[in-house]
Scaffold this motif. Structure first.
Motif, PDB file in Angstrom:
ATOM      1  N   TYR A 123       0.856  -1.176   0.000  1.00 14.25           N
ATOM      2  CA  TYR A 123       0.000   0.000   0.000  1.00 14.25           C
ATOM      3  C   TYR A 123       0.897   1.233   0.000  1.00 14.25           C
ATOM      4  N   ASP A 124       0.523   2.230  -0.806  1.00 13.21           N
ATOM      5  CA  ASP A 124       1.254   3.496  -0.855  1.00 13.21           C
ATOM      6  C   ASP A 124       0.265   4.650  -0.778  1.00 13.21           C
ATOM      7  N   PHE A 125       0.640   5.652  -0.007  1.00 11.95           N
ATOM      8  CA  PHE A 125      -0.154   6.874   0.096  1.00 11.95           C
ATOM      9  C   PHE A 125       0.745   8.049  -0.252  1.00 11.95           C
ATOM     10  N   ARG A 126       0.223   8.956  -1.094  1.00 15.22           N
ATOM     11  CA  ARG A 126       1.008  10.121  -1.502  1.00 15.22           C
ATOM     12  C   ARG A 126       0.134  11.369  -1.454  1.00 15.22           C
ATOM     13  N   HIS A 127       0.683  12.405  -0.833  1.00 16.73           N
ATOM     14  CA  HIS A 127       0.044  13.716  -0.765  1.00 16.73           C
ATOM     15  C   HIS A 127       1.053  14.702  -1.336  1.00 16.73           C
ATOM     16  N   ARG A 128       0.731  15.291  -2.482  1.00 14.73           N
ATOM     17  CA  ARG A 128       1.706  16.096  -3.201  1.00 14.73           C
ATOM     18  C   ARG A 128       1.088  17.414  -3.651  1.00 14.73           C
ATOM     19  N   THR A 129       1.800  18.509  -3.393  1.00 16.38           N
ATOM     20  CA  THR A 129       1.391  19.808  -3.904  1.00 16.38           C
ATOM     21  C   THR A 129       2.410  20.270  -4.930  1.00 16.38           C
ATOM     22  N   ARG A 130       1.925  21.001  -5.951  1.00 13.80           N
ATOM     23  CA  ARG A 130       2.805  21.430  -7.039  1.00 13.80           C
ATOM     24  C   ARG A 130       2.517  22.879  -7.428  1.00 13.80           C
ATOM     25  N   ASN A 181      -1.563  23.006  -7.394  1.00 12.11           N
ATOM     26  CA  ASN A 181      -2.202  21.698  -7.576  1.00 12.11           C
ATOM     27  C   ASN A 181      -1.995  20.844  -6.338  1.00 12.11           C
ATOM     28  N   LEU A 182      -3.008  20.088  -5.993  1.00 11.66           N
ATOM     29  CA  LEU A 182      -2.931  19.105  -4.913  1.00 11.66           C
ATOM     30  C   LEU A 182      -3.330  17.761  -5.476  1.00 11.66           C
ATOM     31  N   ASP A 183      -2.490  16.756  -5.218  1.00 10.80           N
ATOM     32  CA  ASP A 183      -2.728  15.406  -5.734  1.00 10.80           C
ATOM     33  C   ASP A 183      -2.635  14.426  -4.563  1.00 10.80           C
ATOM     34  N   VAL A 184      -3.724  13.711  -4.305  1.00 10.98           N
ATOM     35  CA  VAL A 184      -3.759  12.705  -3.238  1.00 10.98           C
ATOM     36  C   VAL A 184      -4.077  11.363  -3.882  1.00 10.98           C
ATOM     37  N   SER A 185      -3.206  10.376  -3.677  1.00 10.67           N
ATOM     38  CA  SER A 185      -3.409   9.074  -4.316  1.00 10.67           C
ATOM     39  C   SER A 185      -3.183   7.940  -3.321  1.00 10.67           C
ATOM     40  N   HIS A 186      -3.865   6.820  -3.579  1.00 14.25           N
ATOM     41  CA  HIS A 186      -3.716   5.591  -2.802  1.00 14.25           C
ATOM     42  C   HIS A 186      -3.442   4.457  -3.790  1.00 14.25           C
ATOM     43  N   TYR A 209      -4.372  -1.488  -8.001  1.00 13.68           N
ATOM     44  CA  TYR A 209      -5.507  -0.565  -8.020  1.00 13.68           C
ATOM     45  C   TYR A 209      -5.060   0.762  -7.424  1.00 13.68           C
ATOM     46  N   ARG A 210      -5.365   1.837  -8.126  1.00 13.62           N
ATOM     47  CA  ARG A 210      -4.944   3.165  -7.697  1.00 13.62           C
ATOM     48  C   ARG A 210      -6.105   4.130  -7.780  1.00 13.62           C
ATOM     49  N   THR A 211      -6.325   4.884  -6.715  1.00 14.30           N
ATOM     50  CA  THR A 211      -7.297   5.958  -6.744  1.00 14.30           C
ATOM     51  C   THR A 211      -6.552   7.284  -6.693  1.00 14.30           C
ATOM     52  N   ASP A 212      -7.115   8.282  -7.355  1.00 15.27           N
ATOM     53  CA  ASP A 212      -6.439   9.565  -7.466  1.00 15.27           C
ATOM     54  C   ASP A 212      -7.466  10.683  -7.339  1.00 15.27           C
ATOM     55  N   ASP A 213      -7.134  11.659  -6.529  1.00 16.83           N
ATOM     56  CA  ASP A 213      -8.027  12.809  -6.328  1.00 16.83           C
ATOM     57  C   ASP A 213      -7.179  14.075  -6.448  1.00 16.83           C
ATOM     58  N   GLU A 214      -7.444  14.871  -7.484  1.00 12.92           N
ATOM     59  CA  GLU A 214      -6.663  16.074  -7.727  1.00 12.92           C
ATOM     60  C   GLU A 214      -7.569  17.305  -7.736  1.00 12.92           C
ATOM     61  N   GLU A 215      -7.009  18.408  -7.300  1.00 12.18           N
ATOM     62  CA  GLU A 215      -7.682  19.690  -7.440  1.00 12.18           C
ATOM     63  C   GLU A 215      -6.621  20.762  -7.655  1.00 12.18           C
ATOM     64  N   GLY A 216      -6.974  21.758  -8.440  1.00 16.33           N
ATOM     65  CA  GLY A 216      -6.010  22.800  -8.754  1.00 16.33           C
ATOM     66  C   GLY A 216      -6.687  24.088  -9.134  1.00 16.33           C
ATOM     67  N   THR A 257     -10.870  20.009 -11.014  1.00 16.39           N
ATOM     68  CA  THR A 257     -10.963  18.830 -10.142  1.00 16.39           C
ATOM     69  C   THR A 257     -10.858  17.593 -11.017  1.00 16.39           C
ATOM     70  N   GLU A 258     -10.289  16.544 -10.464  1.00 18.41           N
ATOM     71  CA  GLU A 258     -10.174  15.284 -11.201  1.00 18.41           C
ATOM     72  C   GLU A 258     -10.196  14.122 -10.215  1.00 18.41           C
ATOM     73  N   GLN A 259     -11.045  13.169 -10.476  1.00 12.40           N
ATOM     74  CA  GLN A 259     -11.115  11.949  -9.681  1.00 12.40           C
ATOM     75  C   GLN A 259     -11.074  10.766 -10.632  1.00 12.40           C
ATOM     76  N   GLY A 260     -10.299   9.769 -10.256  1.00 15.37           N
ATOM     77  CA  GLY A 260     -10.190   8.626 -11.148  1.00 15.37           C
ATOM     78  C   GLY A 260      -9.557   7.431 -10.488  1.00 15.37           C
ATOM     79  N   TYR A 261      -9.441   6.376 -11.279  1.00 13.21           N
ATOM     80  CA  TYR A 261      -8.802   5.155 -10.784  1.00 13.21           C
ATOM     81  C   TYR A 261      -8.045   4.490 -11.926  1.00 13.21           C
ATOM     82  N   ASN A 262      -7.075   3.670 -11.552  1.00 13.70           N
ATOM     83  CA  ASN A 262      -6.320   2.841 -12.487  1.00 13.70           C
ATOM     84  C   ASN A 262      -6.334   1.421 -11.950  1.00 13.70           C
TER      85      ASN A 262
END
Length: 828
Positions: A276-283, A320-325, A347-354, A380-385
């Motif tokens: 499991y990986d969690f990432r909180h990234r601002t750009r 930009n803020l990107d939060v993924s699991h 499986y990856r979920t992604d939630d972005e806002e900018g 805003t962007e929400q998605g999965y891979n």
């Protein structure tokens, strides 16, 4: 999908059943030789008896043969099958000694080593320290292997961070990769196209990756997609029995932090892994551009107001803020010692806002402001891979005979929303875009290797890929009197792209004295359909292609090798190059695709030389790449009328150019000083030539460019590693301008603690805050200079703890495998 699955199961059964029902005839006994030498101690050359001498394969450190030195220190290893090996010598009280790059071949079956000297430890009962580290970047004739664990950036960064230290590679502001000046690079994961490979490389955690292979001139076995070659990400695979794993947490400035958990369990016939990986990234970042219309006066007419200007100044601030699991699970089951099944899920979920705030300043001939316009964008962007993998592997009695088969299903989906608010001359407008973006791919492939003799073999296989891209963009304009958004069917767009690629290949390899060669041919049939559903326009493009390849290698001796290679490749247009939807995030500078694009074809030649001596290696290569139907961005002025406003904007689209060439020279080297300082560096120079005619306009550009990088890793005190790196890229040419120079540096410090079960890390990216992406674009009617920056100087501090893991063994395994990689083309 069920039909595809059933077809592949039948094909798999056709391969498997005959091999399982009939007995395998034993192949001829492999040709072999022997390795001998003498082990002594210190300057007195005192013979060392009863030392353990073990011969290992470089790929996985498996045991080939071994012996114990006699009272005179001599040993003789036999029989040794022809191949390349690593020698390990150990004796209690002495640091373990390694001898790399040993080759036994038909031309030199007997290898007599020089006297091997070992030095006694000052305290003989202390832990034996292994001093042969794997290099960060290792060179081979056909590829470069980046050992990710040797890079401090791997503790907290992404794959893009690691690739910034790799020769020939450039990573842009959005995580897109260029190889030898070309951005058309194919990304694979364990040799396959997966949803992980579809992500931008600055979204993939580096701690997932064992190594990265850069193959600049792949053989016919590889998918020929990509102008400049293949970047293959090799995922970590734990081989130790029992339960083990690792956990890490990293905290960075500007609210950047991430954590990960990796667990492995191996028992009997089962091998399980989960993570499991969690990432909180601002750009945060800024963009600016200044356009000179070269004496022309441009008019912007909105109602009764008219603005006439000669220069356009644009300033943008964005965040930009990107939060993924990320969730991973994999399992291997060994049906027998020679047959194994594998399955994995990602499986990856992604939630972005900018948000971005763009200011337009219109200037007259005296560069005085005559008008302003502002544009605020919120995204805003929400998605999965998702990836599903099923694999089968079977080996046979004959050494080197192998069958593999894989099914891969990937599904990516993003739901994006963008709202634009504009203010001009006191009047406001609002627009909204909603986009559903889906990408589904199913791939079935099988590969078979059959040795004909000790030196010759045949490889063959097939691959079928089915892909659908579905992008539905809905555009809305705000009606102020009604206080609601109204659907605009003239600006909305629904685009569907279907692609099928069916391929078969065959490679034949053999050896004559000190020369090895490989001949390959790949045949592909492609079916594509671009369905512009909004305008009811359908464009079909079906084509058949052949992709030959040739490799010739000359082993001058164990330490000097030369290789010539040729391959033909293809670059199919990406979906964003094809989709004609107009991106209006910048009203005066829009992008859109061209559904009638044809694929590029590339003929690539390369000549390389590889030299080993002592603890050093050097690689020199020269290459030439010729591209037809080359796809390039074309930027032109256009006058448009929308919502009662007439204005001039720049429109960028993609066109097939007549031709393009790139050729150059690359030099890379590694060197180890003592047992504490490891250096690697590279210098690349190449020239790009582009030519095209569009209507009455002839476009051409050419430029000599170069880049260099250096990486230094020092173990200065009690397992404290300090890593420094620097990179410089000179300007490079595009069809209408150039990318300007780029420079950056990095610093990392890593210290093992808790009896090597833990690691503390401190890292600073872009120490001097110099990383920026600047562009110059020009034509007969305009010249634009733009500057793009994203927050790149970030301080990270992190901690990793290994569960039930003997880090000493882990270090030993890393250092015993100097040539480990994906291994698809180890003979070339």
């Amino acid at each position: 999908m069920k039909t595809y699955l059933l077809q592949f199961i039948l094909i798999l059964a056709a391969f498997y059943l005959p091999t399982n029902l009939q007995a395998q005839a034993p192949g001829p006994a492999p040709a072999s030789g022997n390795i001998s030498g003498t082990v002594v101690e210190g300057p007195q050359k005192t013979p060392l008896g009863f030392a353990n001498v073990v011969l290992l394969t470089p790929r996985d450190s498996s045991l080939v043969t071994g012996a114990t030195t006699d009272v005179s220190g001599r040993f003789n290893l036999q029989p040794v099958p022809f191949g390349r090996y690593l020698l390990r010598i150990s004796l209690v009280g002495y640091p373990t000694k390694y001898v790399k790059n040993l080759t036994v071949s038909a031309t030199a079956p007997t290898l007599q080593l020089a006297t091997l000297t070992m030095q006694a430890s000052t305290t003989r009962l202390n832990e034996v320290e292994i001093v042969t580290e794997r290099e960060l970047v290792e060179y081979d004739l056909d590829k470069r292997v980046v050992n990710v664990a040797q890079d401090v950036a791997a503790e907290s960064g992404t794959v893009a961070d690691v690739l910034q230290n790799v020769p020939s590679v450039t990573v842009d502001i959005d995580g897109n990769v260029s190889l030898r000046g070309s951005s058309n690079v194919t990304i694979l994961v364990d040799g396959k196209r997966t949803s992980l490979a579809n992500l931008s490389l600055d979204q993939i955690p580096a701690n997932l990756i064992e190594s990265i292979e850069l193959v600049t001139n792949p053989s016919a076995k590889y998918d020929p997609e990509g102008t400049s070659g293949v970047i293959n990400l090799i995922l970590k695979k734990e081989k130790k029995p029992g339960f083990n794993g690792s956990a890490s947490v990293n905290v960075g400035t500007y609210e950047n932090y991430n954590s990960s958990l990796n667990l492995n369990y191996r028992y009997d016939k089962w091998s399980l892994n989960a993570g499991y990986d969690f990432r909180h990234r601002t750009r945060p970042g800024t963009n600016s551009s200044f356009t000179d219309y070269l004496g022309n006066t441009i008019s912007n007419i909105s109602g009764e107001d008219t603005i006439r200007y000669n220069f356009l100044d644009q300033q943008r601030e964005r965040d930009n803020l990107d939060v993924s699991h990320n969730f991973r699970f994999g399992a291997d089951y060994y049906l027998s010692p020679k047959r194994a099944l594998s399955a994995s899920v990602f499986y990856r979920t992604d939630d972005e806002e900018g948000s971005s705030n763009l200011l337009y300043r219109f200037l007259n001939t005296d560069r005085q402001e005559v008008g302003q316009r502002t544009r605020l964008t919120e995204d805003t962007e929400q998605g999965y891979n998702m990836d599903l993998n099923l694999g089968y592997r079977q080996t046979f009695e004959r050494e080197g005979q192998e069958l593999t088969a894989d099914l891969v299903y990937t599904n990516n989906f993003d739901e994006e929303g963008s709202e634009f608010r504009e203010t001009l001359q006191g009047r406001s407008s609002r627009q909204n875009t909603l986009t559903d973006d889906g990408n589904t791919r199913f791939t079935a492939q099988a590969d078979y290797v059959h040795p004909l003799s000790e030196d010759s073999r045949v490889e063959t296989g097939f691959r079928s890929s089915f892909q659908r891209l579905d992008e539905d963009s809905r555009f809305f304009v705000f009606d102020f009197p009604e206080s609601r958004f109204v659907f605009n069917d003239t600006l909305s767009n629904h685009f569907v792209y279907d692609e099928q690629v069916h391929a078969a290949y065959a490679n034949y390899s053999n050896k004559y004295k000190s020369f090895s060669y490989q001949l390959g041919l790949r045949a592909e049939q492609t079916y594509t359909t671009s369905d512009q559903r909004t305008q009811e326009e359908v464009y079909t493009n079906n084509y058949f292609s052949l992709f030959p390849s040739l490799f010739i290698t000359h082993d001058i001796n164990n330490d000097n090798k030369v290789q010539f290679s040729y391959s033909r490749r293809i670059n199919r247009p990406r979906s964003r190059y094809l989709n004609p939807f107009v991106d209006r995030s910048d009203k005066f500078d829009v992008d859109y695709g061209n559904p009638k694009l044809n694929p590029e074809y590339i003929n690539s030649l390369e000549l390389g030389y590889l030299k080993y001596w002592g603890n050093s290696s050097a690689n020199l290569s020269t290459f030439y790449r010729r591209t037809t139907n080359q796809v390039q961005r074309l930027r032109q002025e256009a006058q448009v009328t929308e919502d009662g406003e007439t204005y001039t904007r720049f429109e960028t689209t993609f066109l097939n150019l007549a031709s393009g060439s790139s050729y150059g020279l690359e030099f890379g080297a590694t060197h180890t000083i003592g047992n504490w300082w490891r250096l690697n560096g590279s210098l690349s120079g190449f020239r790009t030539e582009l030519n095209d005619t569009q209507g009455d306009t002839e476009l051409s550009n050419q430029q000599l460019s170069w880049n260099t990088r250096i990486n230094s890793t020092m173990t200065v005190w009690n397992h404290l590693d300090i890593q420094l790196n620097a990179y410089y890229r000179a300007p490079t040419a595009t069809i209408q301008g150039r990318r300007e120079q780029l420079f950056s540096t990095g610093l990392g410090i890593r210290k093992d603690v808790l009896d090597k079960k833990g690691t503390v890390m401190l890292r600073v990216s872009d120490v001097f805050n110099t990383r920026q992406w600047n562009y110059t674009r020009f034509s007969d009617t305009f010249r634009t200079e733009s500057n793009n920056r994203r927050q790149s100087r970030i301080f990270y501090i992190g901690f990793t703890y290994r569960l039930n893991s003997d880090e000493k063994d882990s270090h030993r395994r890393n250092r015993e495998e100097p040539d480990r990689g994906g291994g698809d083309e180890e003979d070339f």
